[in-house]
Design a protein around this motif. Structure first.
Motif, PDB file in Angstrom:
ATOM      1  N   LEU A  73       0.863  -1.179   0.000  1.00 54.98           N
ATOM      2  CA  LEU A  73       0.000   0.000   0.000  1.00 54.98           C
ATOM      3  C   LEU A  73       0.899   1.227   0.000  1.00 54.98           C
ATOM      4  O   LEU A  73       1.676   1.433   0.934  1.00 54.98           O
ATOM      5  N   ASN A  74       0.779   2.012  -1.066  1.00 57.15           N
ATOM      6  CA  ASN A  74       1.674   3.142  -1.281  1.00 57.15           C
ATOM      7  C   ASN A  74       1.223   4.337  -0.447  1.00 57.15           C
ATOM      8  O   ASN A  74       0.147   4.896  -0.674  1.00 57.15           O
ATOM      9  N   GLY A  79      -4.447   8.116  -5.188  1.00 53.13           N
ATOM     10  CA  GLY A  79      -5.458   7.431  -5.967  1.00 53.13           C
ATOM     11  C   GLY A  79      -6.351   6.566  -5.108  1.00 53.13           C
ATOM     12  O   GLY A  79      -6.679   6.921  -3.971  1.00 53.13           O
ATOM     13  N   VAL A  80      -6.756   5.405  -5.655  1.00 54.87           N
ATOM     14  CA  VAL A  80      -7.620   4.494  -4.925  1.00 54.87           C
ATOM     15  C   VAL A  80      -7.000   3.107  -4.929  1.00 54.87           C
ATOM     16  O   VAL A  80      -6.106   2.812  -5.730  1.00 54.87           O
ATOM     17  N   PHE A  81      -7.454   2.233  -4.051  1.00 54.44           N
ATOM     18  CA  PHE A  81      -7.006   0.851  -4.061  1.00 54.44           C
ATOM     19  C   PHE A  81      -8.222  -0.059  -3.853  1.00 54.44           C
ATOM     20  O   PHE A  81      -9.273   0.379  -3.391  1.00 54.44           O
ATOM     21  N   GLN A  82      -8.038  -1.331  -4.220  1.00 51.20           N
ATOM     22  CA  GLN A  82      -9.137  -2.293  -4.208  1.00 51.20           C
ATOM     23  C   GLN A  82      -9.074  -3.168  -2.963  1.00 51.20           C
ATOM     24  O   GLN A  82      -8.011  -3.562  -2.502  1.00 51.20           O
ATOM     25  N   ALA A  83     -10.260  -3.432  -2.408  1.00 50.84           N
ATOM     26  CA  ALA A  83     -10.409  -4.393  -1.313  1.00 50.84           C
ATOM     27  C   ALA A  83     -11.616  -5.263  -1.648  1.00 50.84           C
ATOM     28  O   ALA A  83     -12.676  -4.739  -2.014  1.00 50.84           O
ATOM     29  N   THR A  84     -11.459  -6.589  -1.540  1.00 53.61           N
ATOM     30  CA  THR A  84     -12.509  -7.516  -1.949  1.00 53.61           C
ATOM     31  C   THR A  84     -13.012  -8.305  -0.740  1.00 53.61           C
ATOM     32  O   THR A  84     -12.229  -8.878   0.010  1.00 53.61           O
ATOM     33  N   VAL A  85     -14.330  -8.268  -0.563  1.00 54.62           N
ATOM     34  CA  VAL A  85     -14.994  -9.074   0.461  1.00 54.62           C
ATOM     35  C   VAL A  85     -15.426 -10.374  -0.214  1.00 54.62           C
ATOM     36  O   VAL A  85     -16.180 -10.349  -1.196  1.00 54.62           O
ATOM     37  N   ASN A 165      -2.708   8.750  -9.665  1.00 51.71           N
ATOM     38  CA  ASN A 165      -4.115   8.420  -9.825  1.00 51.71           C
ATOM     39  C   ASN A 165      -4.514   7.107  -9.185  1.00 51.71           C
ATOM     40  O   ASN A 165      -5.673   6.869  -8.917  1.00 51.71           O
ATOM     41  N   ASP A 166      -3.581   6.183  -8.979  1.00 48.11           N
ATOM     42  CA  ASP A 166      -3.982   4.893  -8.413  1.00 48.11           C
ATOM     43  C   ASP A 166      -2.780   4.190  -7.797  1.00 48.11           C
ATOM     44  O   ASP A 166      -1.662   4.318  -8.265  1.00 48.11           O
ATOM     45  N   THR A 221      -6.895   6.089  -1.196  1.00 47.45           N
ATOM     46  CA  THR A 221      -5.671   5.713  -0.468  1.00 47.45           C
ATOM     47  C   THR A 221      -5.269   6.778   0.539  1.00 47.45           C
ATOM     48  O   THR A 221      -4.928   6.479   1.684  1.00 47.45           O
ATOM     49  N   GLY A 222      -5.281   8.046   0.121  1.00 49.48           N
ATOM     50  CA  GLY A 222      -4.822   9.110   1.012  1.00 49.48           C
ATOM     51  C   GLY A 222      -5.624   9.177   2.291  1.00 49.48           C
ATOM     52  O   GLY A 222      -5.065   9.392   3.373  1.00 49.48           O
ATOM     53  N   ASP A 223      -6.958   8.987   2.193  1.00 47.35           N
ATOM     54  CA  ASP A 223      -7.796   9.065   3.386  1.00 47.35           C
ATOM     55  C   ASP A 223      -7.497   7.917   4.340  1.00 47.35           C
ATOM     56  O   ASP A 223      -7.486   8.088   5.562  1.00 47.35           O
TER      57      ASP A 223
END
Length: 833
Positions: A73-74, A79-85, A165-166, A221-223
């Motif tokens: 995790l940068n 940007g955004v990152f993915q999390a899968t349930v 961006n990501d 990601t930033g949040d």
């Protein structure tokens, strides 16, 4: 998509809840869905936590950035990152209440449902360690990463995501030779990383459909990084996802990530070396300043100084000002430094600045300034000048437009006095030659004509003076208490005021009444509730003032009044109104007397009157009178009467005899289960009256009574309407009833079931306490005063809690329920309803 408006809540706990739109994915397509979390996150958290009913919490499998373990995790990504349930046979992601989802308190910004993952071991579906292909399906993912084989390699500083961006861009995963190989123990995958065991924390999946839909979520990601607080590169942290299902069941899922990229930290630049005097003397207040500190985020800056950086560390408070003042008590050589910090994030601060070396003079005592005043007064028509040493404890006064002079001289133990400096400390007054050091030791007299263009304003004039001696030491100036280095002269004498009469006006039996109060005996007079008083007063100016007033009789005086209200019974009733009218008034021009009127509430008043001269100087010692509004009412009688008509004397017994009820019969509402009943009651009664001077219609309008347990006064029973102020049946009369109905089986002729389970409040001793109040609940009082001859509303308040009440009445009794006469067997005893 279906909409949920209200949860199923156990009936006993059902309360009114805010209307919240909850979105759930039932029958959705594989397209992304954007959504916004409800504005009230707290209310959603309450629902998720099940504060309104009993719910359970279960564990759910979560994989953050599916692929490696731990996933990178940068920390610098915006940007955004993915999390899968992961869905499972016993967990349907369609039942998730989407607005309840939070990852470290952060809501997702997009969601997508698709069967894409199955539990695995680091993406290795066949166990050969080669890994499986993983299609990220992230619209922002770097194309270079698609189709890459990902292993559990540890990201390094070279793998930082340079794409703003990501997070998925540029994460070139390099196998870490120090990483332990995944181990498979039976059908359970364990991910080992540098010897640390993240079993059941770090989720391992494989890119393979398993027949159960999964929920892909995108998080900013930033949040999330900001929510984690301080993290460092290479650190493995555990992220927790919380949420709830449609039925209120809460769930929790965790996965670990490894921080890559150096977290962006706000930097505070070091301020410049402080500027200020390099030399000073003990006791002399000096000012030091710094500059140049900035925040890399553009946030506001605060400063702090260390005035003895190489010694005892005399640290100043943090302030927004880049300057601070300090004095040293003893000779020394000290270093002054400064540092800065972010005003929004106090833990982010700069290094200390370079130091400024300050030499504090080698003196044992500071020099002192002494004053002499020369004030002219007109005594018996003759101008007379009075010269005397100045005493800072006694404020000298000079008449308006009267000349005066102030002289001064210094003393020291450090050789000789070498220079003087004087200056005005009165705002708006400037003196010729002020703030300049002079070595002319004979120039120590300041003369003030106090007329024409040099007329001083009405008020207190303050002259500050300093001297300097052979050691360079300077005399101190006390700019707070004005006890050293300051001479104060009051310009313009106060006028004086006196109250010459207080008239009380009220109505009795429809006839106006009035009487003058004796306010000189220092005993506050009581006047009727809602009556009016007229305050009469006069004033005069000091004969020592020179006046431009042409009104020799009244001396051009105007008048103001104000009052402070209070209550010796009700906390919080205290309030003081401003002086009225603004600027003063005189209803009797060219006369010596004035007056004003006000109505009186159920309070204690201290009413003040003051005169104001033509130079707007008010009387500093206003004339005062104290008034008590509203007479106390009187409690006449109080008693308890049983339903059989008997009165309960003090220390006697109140008896409910089972065989002598107030009423009895059969309850036939349910013919299949006929019940007998008996009713008992007692009556709480009291009478009182108000003072004869209080206005027509006055009386005891509300009542308060209580029943305390004799053996434990902290316990109360709510018989009737006890423990609150209640209205009487008429003015001056209370009558309340405490009624109880006992129901028991038809066959239980003797009421055995009742006596086996008697209420806990019977067969106990009680103190019945009652008092009456002369105001009703929600009654209001409007406070009026005549201002500039006009009836003016000053304020308005509820009188129910401020009314006067009677003395308390108390009666002790023992409350008994008994059945001591022969047992009956007649099933037809009593009558039918």
């Amino acid at each position: 998509m279906k909409t949920h408006l209200f949860r199923t809540i156990p009936w006993a706990l059902r309360i009114s809840l805010p209307l919240v739109l909850l979105l759930n994915f039932t029958g959705c397509s594989n397209e992304d869905v954007d959504f916004v979390a409800p504005q009230s996150a707290e209310s959603q958290n309450q629902l998720a936590k099940g504060e309104f009913g009993q719910v359970t919490t279960r564990a759910v499998q979560l994989d953050i950035r599916p692929g490696p373990c731990p996933s990178p995790l940068n920390a610098r990504s915006q940007g955004v990152f993915q999390a899968t349930v992961l869905g499972a046979e016993d967990f349907d992601v369609h039942d998730i209440e989407m607005t309840s989802l939070r990852l470290e308190g952060i809501a997702p910004i997009r969601a997508k449902v698709k069967d894409k993952l199955s539990p695995g071991c680091n993406g290795d579906s066949n166990g050969d360690g080669s890994g499986d292909d993983f299609d990220d399906e992230d619209e922002d993912a770097d194309e270079d990463n698609k189709g890459q084989h990902r292993t559990a390699a540890a990201p390094t500083a070279d793998n930082i995501d340079n794409d703003r961006n990501d997070d998925d861009a540029d994460d070139k995963l390099i196998v870490d030779p120090n990483q332990d190989k995944d181990e498979i123990v039976g059908d359970r995958c364990e991910c080992m990383f540098h010897g640390e065991d993240y079993t059941n924390v770090c989720t391992v999946t494989r890119h393979k459909q398993d027949g159960f839909d999964d929920l892909d979520l995108k998080f900013p990601t930033g949040d999330v990084i900001a929510a984690l607080g301080a993290v460092s590169t290479g650190e493995v942290v555990v992220l927790t996802l919380t949420g709830s299902l449609d039925d209120g069941t809460t769930f929790e899922a965790r996965d670990c990530v490894r921080i890559v990229g150096k977290p962006q930290i706000e930097m505070i630049s070091t301020p410049s070396r402080p500027t200020g005097p390099h030399q000073t003397t003990p006791g002399l207040l000096e000012t030091y300043c710094t500059e140049g500190a900035t925040s890399s985020e553009g946030h506001p800056i605060e400063y702090q100084f260390d005035f003895d950086a190489d010694g005892a560390h005399a640290i100043s408070e943090w302030t927004e000002s880049p300057c601070a003042q300090h004095f040293w008590s003893t000779p020394d050589e000290v270093v002054v430094k400064a540092r800065a910090r972010c005003a929004l994030h106090p833990d982010r601060m700069s290094e200390w600045s370079e130091g400024l070396t300050v030499s504090v003079g080698q003196v044992t005592e500071l020099p002192e300034i002494h004053f002499t005043t020369s004030i002219t007064k007109v005594i018996d028509g003759t101008p007379t000048t009075i010269t005397k040493p100045y005493d800072p404890a006694v404020l000298d006064t000079v008449g308006m437009i009267r000349p005066f002079a102030i002289s001064y001289h210094g003393t020291t133990v450090n050789g000789m006095i070498r220079a003087y400096k004087f200056f005005s400390m009165t705002p708006g007054v400037e003196l010729e030659g002020e703030n300049l050091w002079t070595t002319d030791l004979t120039d120590t007299l300041r003369f003030f004509p106090n007329r024409g263009a040099e007329k001083l304003p009405s008020g207190v004039f303050q002259l500050g003076v300093q001297c300097r001696d052979d050691a360079g030491a300077e005399s101190p100036v006390d700019a707070v208490e004005f006890t050293e280095g300051v001479c104060q002269i009051a310009v313009n004498y106060d006028p004086d005021t006196r109250i010459i009469g207080v008239l009380s006006s009220y109505v009795v039996g429809g006839q106006p009444q009035s009487e003058y109060l004796d306010f000189t005996d220092e005993v506050p007079d009581t006047v009727p509730f809602r009556s009016w008083i007229t305050l009469m007063y006069d004033g005069w100016d000091s004969p020592f003032d020179s006046s431009l007033c042409q009104d020799d009789i009244n001396k051009c005086l105007t008048y103001q009044v104000n009052y402070t209200r209070d209550s010796d019974r009700v906390p919080g009733a205290n309030a003081t109104i401003r002086w009225l009218p603004d600027g003063g008034e005189d209803n009797n021009p060219f006369g010596t007397a004035d007056s004003t009127s006000m109505n009186v509430g159920s309070l204690e008043y201290e009413i003040r009157a003051r005169s104001i001269d033509e130079n707007n100087r008010p009387d500093g010692t206003p004339a005062t009178v104290q008034i008590v509004g509203n007479f106390d009412p009187t409690l006449d009688t109080f008693w308890i009467r049983n339903h059989d008509g008997t009165m309960v004397p003090d220390t006697d017994t109140l008896v409910w005899d089972w065989w002598n009820p107030a009423r009895e019969g059969f309850n036939l509402e349910d013919p299949t289960n006929v019940l007998r009943f008996k009713e008992f009651y007692f009556v709480i009664e009291a009478t009182g009256h108000d003072h004869w001077k209080d206005p027509d219609g006055s009386g005891v309008k509300s009542w308060y009574y209580e029943f305390r347990h004799t053996d434990d006064p902290s316990r109360f029973e709510e018989f009737g309407r006890a423990n609150s102020w209640v209205e009487g049946i008429t003015v001056n009369a209370l009558s309340d009833t405490f009624r109880v109905r006992f129901e028991y089986p038809f066959e239980d002729v003797n009421g055995d079931s009742v006596f086996d389970n008697l209420p806990p409040w019977v067969n106990e001793g009680y103190d019945y306490i009652v008092k009456g109040r002369d105001t009703a609940n929600f009654e209001e009082f409007s406070q009026f005063m005549y201002v500039n001859g006009q009836k003016t509303l000053i304020n308005q308040y509820t009188t129910s809690s401020l009314g006067r009440w009677t003395q308390e009445g108390s009666l002790n009794f023992y409350f008994v329920m008994r059945r001591d006469t022969p047992v009956r067997s007649d099933h037809q005893t009593g009558f039918f309803e």
